[in-house]
Design a protein around this motif. Sequence first.
Motif, PDB file in Angstrom:
ATOM      1  N   ARG A  92       0.868  -1.316   0.182  1.00 57.70           N
ATOM      2  CA  ARG A  92       0.110  -0.087   0.013  1.00 57.70           C
ATOM      3  C   ARG A  92       0.776   1.206  -0.003  1.00 57.70           C
ATOM      4  NH1 ARG A  92      -4.732  -1.497   4.653  1.00 57.70           N
ATOM      5  NH2 ARG A  92      -5.547  -3.089   3.380  1.00 57.70           N
ATOM      6  N   GLU A  93       2.091   1.354   0.645  1.00 55.49           N
ATOM      7  CA  GLU A  93       2.816   2.369   1.116  1.00 55.49           C
ATOM      8  C   GLU A  93       3.665   2.640  -0.446  1.00 55.49           C
ATOM      9  OE1 GLU A  93       4.942   2.116   4.534  1.00 55.49           O
ATOM     10  OE2 GLU A  93       2.825   1.898   5.777  1.00 55.49           O
ATOM     11  N   SER A  94       4.378   1.594  -0.802  1.00 62.71           N
ATOM     12  CA  SER A  94       5.438   1.769  -1.764  1.00 62.71           C
ATOM     13  C   SER A  94       5.021   1.470  -3.211  1.00 62.71           C
ATOM     14  CB  SER A  94       6.591   0.947  -1.406  1.00 62.71           C
ATOM     15  OG  SER A  94       6.414  -0.214  -1.563  1.00 62.71           O
ATOM     16  N   GLY A  95       3.935   0.683  -3.397  1.00 59.83           N
ATOM     17  CA  GLY A  95       3.455   0.081  -4.668  1.00 59.83           C
ATOM     18  C   GLY A  95       4.033  -0.961  -5.092  1.00 59.83           C
ATOM     19  N   GLU A  96       5.146  -1.583  -4.308  1.00 57.42           N
ATOM     20  CA  GLU A  96       6.015  -2.618  -4.844  1.00 57.42           C
ATOM     21  C   GLU A  96       5.045  -3.787  -4.867  1.00 57.42           C
ATOM     22  OE1 GLU A  96       9.671  -3.196  -3.163  1.00 57.42           O
ATOM     23  OE2 GLU A  96       9.809  -0.936  -2.842  1.00 57.42           O
TER      24      GLU A  96
END
Length: 164
Positions: A92-96
């Motif tokens: 959710r935070e980095s999109g990785e």
Amino acid sequence: MSTQFLGEGNVGSDPEVKMFTASGNQPPRGVMRLNVRFDNPVPTDTGNVDRGGFWANVEIWHRDVELWSRLYQKGMRVMVSGRMVLDEWKDRESGEARSQFKVQAARIGMLPYRVAQVVLDAAQGGHGAADQPATSNPRGAYAKTAGPEGEWENPAGAKEMQQP
């Protein structure tokens, strides 16, 4: 991607349960999640030695998981059968892209190691529960006291079986 899995290990945390409402006439279903450390026993001349087991998240889907979650606790020894699946998601935070293996259990069996007492209560709303007389045994239908000298107690109102 999945593969069959059968492993024995120790529960590392208390179970987490989430219940979901069903559509139509279906009963609600839920998921119980456990974190289990599975062993990697390697036979030696003096017996088996654990050589680098692994931790895995285990989840089982069923309508009775709320009841089952009261049975499992941290440190309990279990046998899990099911399938190993690759769980993929985006952070959710980095999109990785992230991935992790987990076990989708068909069965989770409790092994008797470190179990001091088993208490059975009459089923709530189960088959024949209304036909059974209430017992005065506060520890359930059958209870075994902890320790090697423990004896099985006869439940209130139960008759001993006769040997032929």
